[in-house]
Design an enzyme around this catalytic site. Sequence first.
Site, PDB file in Angstrom:
ATOM      1  N   ARG A 169       0.885  -0.991   0.039  1.00 43.97           N
ATOM      2  CA  ARG A 169       0.132  -0.006  -0.029  1.00 43.97           C
ATOM      3  C   ARG A 169       0.895   1.063  -0.001  1.00 43.97           C
ATOM      4  O   ARG A 169       1.991   1.214   0.639  1.00 43.97           O
ATOM      5  CB  ARG A 169      -0.832   0.128   1.239  1.00 43.97           C
ATOM      6  CG  ARG A 169      -2.012  -0.862   1.092  1.00 43.97           C
ATOM      7  CD  ARG A 169      -2.899  -0.473   2.457  1.00 43.97           C
ATOM      8  NE  ARG A 169      -2.084  -0.745   3.849  1.00 43.97           N
ATOM      9  CZ  ARG A 169      -1.940   0.055   4.729  1.00 43.97           C
ATOM     10  NH1 ARG A 169      -1.881   1.362   4.394  1.00 43.97           N
ATOM     11  NH2 ARG A 169      -1.366  -0.216   5.640  1.00 43.97           N
ATOM     12  N   TYR A 213      -1.435  -3.703  -6.945  1.00 44.46           N
ATOM     13  CA  TYR A 213      -1.250  -4.917  -5.991  1.00 44.46           C
ATOM     14  C   TYR A 213      -2.266  -4.360  -4.687  1.00 44.46           C
ATOM     15  O   TYR A 213      -2.286  -3.431  -4.253  1.00 44.46           O
ATOM     16  CB  TYR A 213       0.205  -4.577  -5.550  1.00 44.46           C
ATOM     17  CG  TYR A 213       0.522  -5.665  -4.390  1.00 44.46           C
ATOM     18  CD1 TYR A 213       0.384  -6.993  -4.620  1.00 44.46           C
ATOM     19  CD2 TYR A 213       1.144  -5.284  -3.093  1.00 44.46           C
ATOM     20  CE1 TYR A 213       0.775  -7.776  -3.627  1.00 44.46           C
ATOM     21  CE2 TYR A 213       1.344  -5.928  -2.129  1.00 44.46           C
ATOM     22  CZ  TYR A 213       1.199  -7.298  -2.118  1.00 44.46           C
ATOM     23  OH  TYR A 213       1.490  -8.503  -1.493  1.00 44.46           O
ATOM     24  N   GLY A 268      -3.835  -3.771  -1.241  1.00 42.39           N
ATOM     25  CA  GLY A 268      -4.677  -2.803  -0.619  1.00 42.39           C
ATOM     26  C   GLY A 268      -5.000  -1.707  -1.485  1.00 42.39           C
ATOM     27  O   GLY A 268      -6.034  -0.972  -1.492  1.00 42.39           O
ATOM     28  N   LYS A 310      -9.458  -2.041   2.245  1.00 37.14           N
ATOM     29  CA  LYS A 310      -9.038  -0.758   2.987  1.00 37.14           C
ATOM     30  C   LYS A 310      -9.935   0.292   2.340  1.00 37.14           C
ATOM     31  O   LYS A 310     -10.517   1.092   3.121  1.00 37.14           O
ATOM     32  CB  LYS A 310      -7.543  -0.718   2.778  1.00 37.14           C
ATOM     33  CG  LYS A 310      -6.539  -1.851   3.134  1.00 37.14           C
ATOM     34  CD  LYS A 310      -6.870  -2.262   4.615  1.00 37.14           C
ATOM     35  CE  LYS A 310      -5.976  -3.193   5.105  1.00 37.14           C
ATOM     36  NZ  LYS A 310      -6.208  -3.509   6.490  1.00 37.14           N
ATOM     37  N   HIS A 347     -10.569  -1.506  11.942  1.00 43.11           N
ATOM     38  CA  HIS A 347      -9.545  -2.648  11.589  1.00 43.11           C
ATOM     39  C   HIS A 347      -9.319  -3.499  12.542  1.00 43.11           C
ATOM     40  O   HIS A 347      -8.484  -3.345  13.410  1.00 43.11           O
ATOM     41  CB  HIS A 347      -8.385  -1.471  11.259  1.00 43.11           C
ATOM     42  CG  HIS A 347      -7.092  -2.214  10.586  1.00 43.11           C
ATOM     43  ND1 HIS A 347      -5.874  -1.591  10.584  1.00 43.11           N
ATOM     44  CD2 HIS A 347      -6.908  -3.236   9.772  1.00 43.11           C
ATOM     45  CE1 HIS A 347      -5.129  -2.455  10.108  1.00 43.11           C
ATOM     46  NE2 HIS A 347      -5.672  -3.573   9.652  1.00 43.11           N
ATOM     47  N   SER A 356      -0.934  -2.763  11.266  1.00 40.48           N
ATOM     48  CA  SER A 356      -0.502  -3.711  10.451  1.00 40.48           C
ATOM     49  C   SER A 356       0.820  -4.137  11.213  1.00 40.48           C
ATOM     50  O   SER A 356       1.482  -3.388  11.839  1.00 40.48           O
ATOM     51  CB  SER A 356      -0.237  -3.001   9.035  1.00 40.48           C
ATOM     52  OG  SER A 356      -1.288  -2.052   8.740  1.00 40.48           O
ATOM     53  N   CYS A 366       1.397  -6.728  13.276  1.00 38.83           N
ATOM     54  CA  CYS A 366       1.390  -6.887  14.791  1.00 38.83           C
ATOM     55  C   CYS A 366       0.864  -8.338  14.839  1.00 38.83           C
ATOM     56  O   CYS A 366       0.434  -8.709  16.111  1.00 38.83           O
ATOM     57  CB  CYS A 366       0.422  -5.705  15.753  1.00 38.83           C
ATOM     58  SG  CYS A 366       1.264  -4.348  15.786  1.00 38.83           S
ATOM     59  N   LYS A 384      -2.036  -9.891  13.566  1.00 40.17           N
ATOM     60  CA  LYS A 384      -3.374  -9.937  13.485  1.00 40.17           C
ATOM     61  C   LYS A 384      -3.855 -11.472  13.115  1.00 40.17           C
ATOM     62  O   LYS A 384      -4.926 -11.721  13.670  1.00 40.17           O
ATOM     63  CB  LYS A 384      -4.394  -8.823  12.704  1.00 40.17           C
ATOM     64  CG  LYS A 384      -4.807  -7.786  13.940  1.00 40.17           C
ATOM     65  CD  LYS A 384      -5.529  -6.683  13.515  1.00 40.17           C
ATOM     66  CE  LYS A 384      -6.409  -6.810  12.189  1.00 40.17           C
ATOM     67  NZ  LYS A 384      -5.896  -5.674  11.379  1.00 40.17           N
ATOM     68  N   ASP A 386      -9.089  -8.947   9.585  1.00 40.94           N
ATOM     69  CA  ASP A 386      -8.681  -7.762   9.269  1.00 40.94           C
ATOM     70  C   ASP A 386      -9.585  -6.632   9.504  1.00 40.94           C
ATOM     71  O   ASP A 386      -9.446  -5.527   9.858  1.00 40.94           O
ATOM     72  CB  ASP A 386      -8.196  -7.691   7.812  1.00 40.94           C
ATOM     73  CG  ASP A 386      -7.395  -6.654   7.621  1.00 40.94           C
ATOM     74  OD1 ASP A 386      -6.694  -6.172   8.406  1.00 40.94           O
ATOM     75  OD2 ASP A 386      -7.626  -5.854   6.313  1.00 40.94           O
ATOM     76  N   ASN A 402       6.587  -8.313   2.178  1.00 42.42           N
ATOM     77  CA  ASN A 402       5.135  -8.182   2.240  1.00 42.42           C
ATOM     78  C   ASN A 402       4.409  -8.895   1.043  1.00 42.42           C
ATOM     79  O   ASN A 402       3.246  -8.664   0.605  1.00 42.42           O
ATOM     80  CB  ASN A 402       4.867  -6.708   1.772  1.00 42.42           C
ATOM     81  CG  ASN A 402       3.334  -6.251   2.090  1.00 42.42           C
ATOM     82  OD1 ASN A 402       2.986  -6.391   3.108  1.00 42.42           O
ATOM     83  ND2 ASN A 402       2.874  -5.603   0.945  1.00 42.42           N
ATOM     84  N   ARG A 409       2.172 -12.281  -0.276  1.00 44.00           N
ATOM     85  CA  ARG A 409       0.810 -12.415   0.402  1.00 44.00           C
ATOM     86  C   ARG A 409       0.343 -13.544  -0.223  1.00 44.00           C
ATOM     87  O   ARG A 409       0.581 -14.022  -1.301  1.00 44.00           O
ATOM     88  CB  ARG A 409       0.060 -11.174  -0.094  1.00 44.00           C
ATOM     89  CG  ARG A 409       0.204 -10.106   0.554  1.00 44.00           C
ATOM     90  CD  ARG A 409      -0.361  -9.665   1.739  1.00 44.00           C
ATOM     91  NE  ARG A 409       0.404  -8.469   2.583  1.00 44.00           N
ATOM     92  CZ  ARG A 409      -0.355  -7.901   3.478  1.00 44.00           C
ATOM     93  NH1 ARG A 409      -1.359  -8.598   4.068  1.00 44.00           N
ATOM     94  NH2 ARG A 409       0.349  -7.021   4.375  1.00 44.00           N
ATOM     95  N   ASN A 413      -0.848 -16.597  23.876  1.00 42.86           N
ATOM     96  CA  ASN A 413      -1.439 -15.275  24.186  1.00 42.86           C
ATOM     97  C   ASN A 413      -2.903 -15.709  24.580  1.00 42.86           C
ATOM     98  O   ASN A 413      -3.810 -14.787  25.237  1.00 42.86           O
ATOM     99  CB  ASN A 413      -1.724 -14.548  22.850  1.00 42.86           C
ATOM    100  CG  ASN A 413      -0.575 -13.975  22.163  1.00 42.86           C
ATOM    101  OD1 ASN A 413       0.402 -13.839  23.237  1.00 42.86           O
ATOM    102  ND2 ASN A 413      -0.041 -13.960  21.154  1.00 42.86           N
TER     103      ASN A 413
HETATM  104  O1  O2Y Z   1       0.506  -3.938   1.399  1.00 44.12           O
HETATM  105  C1  O2Y Z   1      -0.773  -4.223   1.199  1.00 44.12           C
HETATM  106  O2  O2Y Z   1      -1.333  -3.682   0.042  1.00 44.12           O
HETATM  107  C2  O2Y Z   1      -1.873  -4.772   1.968  1.00 44.12           C
HETATM  108  S1  O2Y Z   1      -2.043  -4.284   3.376  1.00 44.12           S
HETATM  109  C3  O2Y Z   1      -3.002  -5.308   4.392  1.00 44.12           C
HETATM  110  C4  O2Y Z   1      -3.402  -6.421   3.759  1.00 44.12           C
HETATM  111  C5  O2Y Z   1      -4.361  -7.290   4.464  1.00 44.12           C
HETATM  112  C6  O2Y Z   1      -4.501  -6.857   5.862  1.00 44.12           C
HETATM  113  N1  O2Y Z   1      -4.210  -5.727   6.321  1.00 44.12           N
HETATM  114  C7  O2Y Z   1      -3.391  -5.012   5.639  1.00 44.12           C
HETATM  115  C8  O2Y Z   1      -2.637  -3.767   6.556  1.00 44.12           C
HETATM  116  O3  O2Y Z   1      -2.063  -3.133   5.863  1.00 44.12           O
HETATM  117  O4  O2Y Z   1      -3.329  -3.375   7.492  1.00 44.12           O
HETATM  118 MN    MN Z   2      -4.794  -4.619   7.933  1.00 42.15          MN
END
Ligand code: O2Y
Ligand code: MN
Length: 591
Positions: A69, A196, A198, A205, A225, A247, A249, A251, A276, A372, A374, A501
Amino acid sequence: MKNHTALTKWVEECTELCEPNNIVYCNGSGEERKRLEREAIATGELIQLNQKKLPGCVYHRTAANDVARTEHLTFICTSRREDAGPTNNWMNPEEAYQKARDIFKGSMKGRTMYVVPFSMGPIGSPFSKFGVELTDSIYVVLNMRIMTRIGRPVIEALGNGEFTKCLHGQAERDINRRLILQFPEDNTIWSVGSGYGGNVLLGKKCLSLRIASYLGRNEGWLAEHMLIMGIQDPQGNMTYLAGAFPSACGKTNLAMMAPPPVLKTKGFKVVTIGDDIAWMRTKEDGRLWAINPETGFFGVAPGTNSKTNPNAMATIQSNTIYTNVLLKPDMTVWWEGGEGLPPAEGLDWEGNFWKPGITDEDGVLIPGANPNSRYTTPAAQCPCIAEKWEDPEGVPISAIIVGGRRASLMPLVYESYNWQHGVFLGATLASERTAAQYGRLGEARRDPMAMLPFCGYNMADYFNQWLDIGKKLTHPPRIFHVNWFRTDEDGKFLWPGFGENLRVLDWIIRRCQGAAGARQTPIGYIPTIDSLDMEGLDLPDGVMDRLLSISARDWREDLKETKDFFDRFGDRLPQEIWDEYRALDRRLDKD
Ligand code: O2Y
Ligand code: MN
């Protein structure tokens, strides 16, 4: 679809602008998926993976400058700058449309424009919203069919109704000609110049957070989020939690966690609703109810293996799109921190020959997978998916957890005094940057409710929205802060994290039931050591004390940063947030 006059008119306008050779209306069928995959494999846009080992899986590489992103190219375009607020990039709508129009103009010549109607949330649910994405990327269509509900059922339910207009074009995929534009006042998203994640899966998002948060403010609900998970305790009670984490952490790992053996034997079970995004509404019963508007996971591959996330590993064995990971000679995939040893060789995420230890001209190790990289995978395939994950009514939330990466300051867990104090915890949430993010390594970035990059309006008004929602709740969720990332003097994590956790979540659930001990401190309620179930986890002496300790001096220092952050909002910051700030200041002084 062609009976929807506003939709037809908008498709015509976009066609005139982008000048595609063909228009394809997607119906979401399995046949259509096969046809699109075949076409993309023929052009090299996709690579078919080993169908014996990874049935239904394909592989994709993005341009080297297009791997995450791009927050600095993402804008909230409202008529008045102050409505976007000080934490968003803002552009005047007219200027934004004009800038993007110049890039979109004729950019689909020789290409096909796909029309993808989609629903965020189960079709027919009072929570759900419709969108239509126009895109010139088959990769985007195939991702959208995993991440959202698409096609004919959506069109039938949409009728002549409202939808978010989402226009995406890859154009030259030049970072200097890339814009991700949200127009909340027009219920419109324009994304151009990226292929790509997000930036282009506009249901995620852009719609489900930036546009939806704006819609939620006007309609009286919250788009967050947050992960949603359920925990069944040994007595058989299911408690649902929502969790906001910035992001990077963990999730997804938390949402799908596997209980450690001791807790599993006691009868604990964890189920996933989403990893998410949560859309949350108050209901007549005075509780907060949540749905996951998505139908898939777009998870980070590096670091995912059968120890860190066995449920994700099981999910991604079929019908998954892998992006920017390492391609092995047997046409399967690998990534750093993945399953087993690195392969002897492969093709890296840029398509170059790779072997372990290979370095660039400066002697820096070259990773096989982009940090990054995926997987896009269907939620329905997840072994721990909750029975109720598609319930149109959602699930009732008993606790909200916020947390970031903090090497010091923040204890393992603490509970707010009440809803208003909990909103303050969310408003002051911060997380330290990792190597995978822009900015100074280790610096704590304020990220209220993990929504900093995703809030579609002024964050001061967003805090107010949270306070208003609280007023409608007779049974509000309790709000907690967690920190899995506290370290010792050598920078080693004090807490083992992952499945362990669950011990903290168990304490949280028992707090909600009024059945766990805590001591009152200036920052909130912290567990008494004996109130956490530590059976089977032998931490060295003193570690729990350190994990649950707070330093009034460090907290006073942190308050200064909180003040600087809040000052950015001027008079618009709700008085209640300043009240909480002052109350904490006073409690720390007394300590
Ligand atoms: O880098 C991207 O385009 C994806 S970012 C993303 C993808 C899935 C869930 N959360 C995130 C985020 O940046 O919070
Ligand atoms: Mn996210």
